[in-house]
Design an enzyme around this catalytic site. Structure first.
Site, PDB file in Angstrom:
ATOM      1  CB  CYS A  75      -1.982   1.372  -1.642  1.00  0.00           C
ATOM      2  SG  CYS A  75      -0.301   1.835  -1.162  1.00  0.00           S
ATOM      3  CG  HIS A 172      -0.018  -9.188  -4.767  1.00  0.00           C
ATOM      4  ND1 HIS A 172       1.072  -8.359  -4.569  1.00  0.00           N
ATOM      5  CD2 HIS A 172      -1.094  -8.483  -4.361  1.00  0.00           C
ATOM      6  CE1 HIS A 172       0.667  -7.215  -4.054  1.00  0.00           C
ATOM      7  NE2 HIS A 172      -0.639  -7.256  -3.925  1.00  0.00           N
ATOM      8  CD  GLU A 221       4.418  -1.351  -4.823  1.00  0.00           C
ATOM      9  OE1 GLU A 221       3.441  -0.718  -5.280  1.00  0.00           O
ATOM     10  OE2 GLU A 221       4.898  -1.137  -3.685  1.00  0.00           O
ATOM     11  CB  CYS A 230       4.824  -4.092  -1.827  1.00  0.00           C
ATOM     12  SG  CYS A 230       3.214  -4.286  -2.623  1.00  0.00           S
ATOM     13  N   GLY A 233       1.731  -6.626  -0.970  1.00  0.00           N
ATOM     14  CA  GLY A 233       2.664  -7.682  -1.384  1.00  0.00           C
ATOM     15  C   GLY A 233       3.103  -8.534  -0.223  1.00  0.00           C
TER      16      GLY A 233
HETATM   17  N1  LIG Z   1       1.442  -1.177  -7.069  1.00  0.00           N
HETATM   18  C1  LIG Z   1       0.199  -1.681  -6.458  1.00  0.00           C
HETATM   19  C2  LIG Z   1      -0.483  -0.559  -5.645  1.00  0.00           C
HETATM   20  C3  LIG Z   1       0.336  -0.142  -4.418  1.00  0.00           C
HETATM   21  C4  LIG Z   1       0.558  -1.302  -3.483  1.00  0.00           C
HETATM   22  C5  LIG Z   1       1.666  -1.136  -2.449  1.00  0.00           C
HETATM   23  N2  LIG Z   1       2.377   0.114  -2.459  1.00  0.00           N
HETATM   24  C6  LIG Z   1       1.165  -1.507  -1.062  1.00  0.00           C
HETATM   25  O1  LIG Z   1       1.698  -0.995  -0.058  1.00  0.00           O
HETATM   26  O2  LIG Z   1       0.263  -2.375  -0.998  1.00  0.00           O
HETATM   27  C7  LIG Z   1      -0.740  -2.176  -7.579  1.00  0.00           C
HETATM   28  O3  LIG Z   1      -0.638  -1.669  -8.697  1.00  0.00           O
HETATM   29  O4  LIG Z   1      -1.569  -3.047  -7.285  1.00  0.00           O
END
Ligand SMILES: N[C@H](CCC[C@H](N)C(=O)O)C(=O)O
Length: 292
Positions: A75, A172, A221, A230, A233
């Site tokens: 994250c 992703h 997400e 994100c 992301g």
């Molecule tokens: N939902 C993402 C985890 C959090 C990523 C996001 N909040 C960031 O800032 O990178 C996943 O399941 O891979």
């Protein structure tokens, strides 16, 4: 169980941060979901746990759970908040820390202007490591790289979206759109997240290229739905844009919650650097039901 927490946000992606350096709290997926619940709990996109170093050469362990209670590998916005948290609580006086996550070691660093820069490590492109099942699919040449045409329904005439697929430790799928405001995030996001070709699900990015150093991004997400930003992301979207020949190596990513700056030199072993804000909102205590 009564627990202390700190509420934080990075570009509007919000977190409950738990200091578990004295030992893990032993929370269940249901208790993580309770903490993330915006009506019955604190409310957050992810729950971040700060744990003691698991090995020499690493300062801390960083454990991440999505709002749906599932543990995930990485994250990015959370990594910046992690850095601010350990500094503000006096858990370290270092300007750069090495942090162990499920997907490897990352290195957040305080910057002179109060933001945080994180070395997120290199991107991963091999489909099997994303993971992404390409059986029966042919890569579609696009710029200097390729996309994959993802069928979003079983109907023969259903929508097919071209996505760039890569991992920043977490999976992703990034598609280019003409206008971020009208991108089909709510309609396509869940269908991409749960697409059978992603056995561990996927984060779905929608990327509008404004020019070679400025993009706009929305992400549906995995395990949290659309968030205001994100971090991984943003890293994945810029890497994809660079490989597709659309972007330069340093890009400002405009998200609904703020600006992230992403840098990647373009080599498969080159790390992706992400810079952005990290804010402490408030601290508190909450009774978490034991039986969840
Ligand atoms: N939902 C993402 C985890 C959090 C990523 C996001 N909040 C960031 O800032 O990178 C996943 O399941 O891979």
């Amino acid at each position: 169980m009564r627990i202390r927490f700190t509420k934080m946000q990075g570009a509007g992606n919000d977190f409950v941060v738990l200091d578990e350096t004295a030992g893990p709290l032993g929370l269940t997926p249901g208790q993580y979901r309770f903490l993330a619940d915006r009506h019955f709990g604190v409310g957050a996109d992810q729950i971040l746990s700060v744990r003691p170093s698991p090995a020499a050469g690493v300062d801390f362990q960083y454990v991440i759970h999505n709002a749906d209670g599932g543990e995930v590998e990485q994250c990015g916005n959370g990594a910046r908040c992690f850095m601010r948290f350990v500094r503000e609580r006096g858990l370290t006086d270092k300007d750069v820390v090495r942090v162990q996550t499920l997907s490897g070691v990352i290195a957040p660093r305080m910057t002179a202007d109060g933001r945080v820069t994180v070395d997120m490590g290199p991107p991963v492109f091999e489909p099997v490591r994303v993971p992404f099942d390409t059986a029966g699919l042919d890569p579609q040449p696009d710029g200097g790289w390729h996309t994959w045409h993802l069928a979003l329904s079983a109907e023969a005439d259903g929508p097919i979206v071209p996505v760039a697929v890569l991992s920043m430790g977490n999976p992703h799928a990034v598609q280019l759109v003409d206008d971020i405001e009208t991108a089909p995030v709510a309609e396509q996001g869940p269908r991409i997240e749960h697409h059978p070709r992603f056995p561990q699900r996927v984060n779905a990015g929608f990327l509008q290229v404004v020019d070679r150093t400025h993009v706009r991004l929305r992400v549906f997400e995995r395990g949290a739905g659309e968030t205001l930003a994100c971090g991984t992301g943003a890293c994945a979207a810029v890497v994809a844009g660079i490989r597709l020949g659309r972007l330069d190596r340093r890009v400002d990513v405009e998200t609904r919650g703020g600006i992230l700056t992403i840098e990647w030199a373009g080599g498969e072993a080159d790390p992706v650097l992400m810079t952005g804000p990290a804010v402490t909102v408030f601290a508190g205590e909450i009774d978490v039901p034991d039986e969840l």
